[in-house]
Design a protein around this motif. Sequence first.
Motif, short mmCIF file in Angstrom:
data_model
loop_
_atom_site.label_atom_id
_atom_site.label_comp_id
_atom_site.label_asym_id
_atom_site.label_seq_id
_atom_site.Cartn_x
_atom_site.Cartn_y
_atom_site.Cartn_z
N LEU A 52 0.82 -1.21 0.00
CA LEU A 52 0.00 0.00 0.00
C LEU A 52 0.85 1.26 0.00
O LEU A 52 0.52 2.24 -0.66
CB LEU A 52 -0.97 -0.02 1.18
CG LEU A 52 -2.02 -1.13 1.11
CD1 LEU A 52 -2.85 -1.16 2.38
CD2 LEU A 52 -2.91 -0.99 -0.11
N SER A 53 1.97 1.24 0.70
CA SER A 53 2.87 2.38 0.68
C SER A 53 3.49 2.56 -0.70
O SER A 53 3.64 3.68 -1.19
CB SER A 53 3.98 2.22 1.73
OG SER A 53 3.43 2.31 3.02
N THR A 54 3.85 1.46 -1.33
CA THR A 54 4.39 1.51 -2.69
C THR A 54 3.35 2.10 -3.64
O THR A 54 3.66 2.94 -4.49
CB THR A 54 4.82 0.11 -3.15
OG1 THR A 54 5.78 -0.40 -2.23
CG2 THR A 54 5.41 0.14 -4.55
N MET A 55 2.10 1.65 -3.50
CA MET A 55 1.03 2.17 -4.36
C MET A 55 0.81 3.66 -4.09
O MET A 55 0.58 4.43 -5.03
CB MET A 55 -0.25 1.38 -4.13
CG MET A 55 -0.20 -0.02 -4.70
SD MET A 55 -1.79 -0.87 -4.52
CE MET A 55 -1.46 -1.93 -3.13
N ALA A 56 0.88 4.07 -2.85
CA ALA A 56 0.68 5.48 -2.51
C ALA A 56 1.77 6.34 -3.15
O ALA A 56 1.48 7.39 -3.73
CB ALA A 56 0.67 5.66 -0.99
N LYS A 57 3.00 5.90 -3.05
CA LYS A 57 4.10 6.66 -3.66
C LYS A 57 3.94 6.72 -5.18
O LYS A 57 4.16 7.77 -5.79
CB LYS A 57 5.44 6.02 -3.29
CG LYS A 57 5.78 6.21 -1.84
CD LYS A 57 7.02 5.44 -1.43
CE LYS A 57 7.22 5.57 0.09
NZ LYS A 57 8.18 4.62 0.62
N GLY A 58 3.52 5.62 -5.78
CA GLY A 58 3.28 5.60 -7.22
C GLY A 58 2.17 6.55 -7.60
O GLY A 58 2.25 7.24 -8.63
N GLN A 59 1.10 6.61 -6.81
CA GLN A 59 -0.01 7.51 -7.09
C GLN A 59 0.46 8.96 -7.08
O GLN A 59 0.10 9.75 -7.96
CB GLN A 59 -1.15 7.31 -6.08
CG GLN A 59 -2.41 8.07 -6.43
CD GLN A 59 -3.10 7.55 -7.66
OE1 GLN A 59 -3.16 6.35 -7.89
NE2 GLN A 59 -3.62 8.44 -8.47
N LEU A 60 1.28 9.31 -6.10
CA LEU A 60 1.79 10.68 -6.02
C LEU A 60 2.67 11.01 -7.21
O LEU A 60 2.60 12.11 -7.76
CB LEU A 60 2.55 10.89 -4.72
CG LEU A 60 1.72 10.81 -3.44
CD1 LEU A 60 2.60 11.08 -2.23
CD2 LEU A 60 0.54 11.75 -3.47
N GLU A 61 3.50 10.07 -7.62
CA GLU A 61 4.37 10.29 -8.78
C GLU A 61 3.57 10.54 -10.05
O GLU A 61 3.88 11.45 -10.82
CB GLU A 61 5.31 9.10 -8.99
CG GLU A 61 6.40 9.00 -7.96
CD GLU A 61 7.22 7.71 -8.08
OE1 GLU A 61 7.14 7.03 -9.12
OE2 GLU A 61 7.95 7.41 -7.12
#
Length: 175
Positions: A52-61
């Motif tokens: 979920l943290s990886t997905m969150a960082k990807g969403q921000l990028e």
Amino acid sequence: MQLKKVLILGPESTGKSTLAKDLANYFEEPWVPEYSRMYLENLTRDYDFEDLSTMAKGQLEVEEKEEKLAKDILFCDTDLRVIHIWSAHRFGKTDSWILEEIETRIYDLILLTDIDLGWEPDPLREHPEPEMRLYFFKKYLELAKSSGFPFEIISGSREERLQKAISAVQIHTKI
């Protein structure tokens, strides 16, 4: 003029991506796709808390990349609030940096998609039950209310949703 940002928020299978694309086409502006979908389509196992943290960082990028392409307005198909809701529901907790980041993200309008559309099966969707759809809608409504941003509930057919959303965008962003 400062870039305006519209967040499209809601439970699964409520037309968020369709509405984001339709608004982007109407206003001739970019939209931010849901990074989690791309991530999960390539994952060969069940997702875990760390994903979920990886997905969150990807969403921000992805959001930051699309911001650079926007002239006046950017349509965001979900944001970290969705990851927060899923994390809290599935794992009983949310990574603190996601919660901190949510507090720093500013949107000019939230369009909350209603659960009045029929469920469309998809391997990545988890909760087709009417009571779960209502449960998640209420969670997103609470988030929209507590965000401090103006919000509108968007319901009806695809065409009705688009017209309601266009009107809300014009009223709240002055575009």
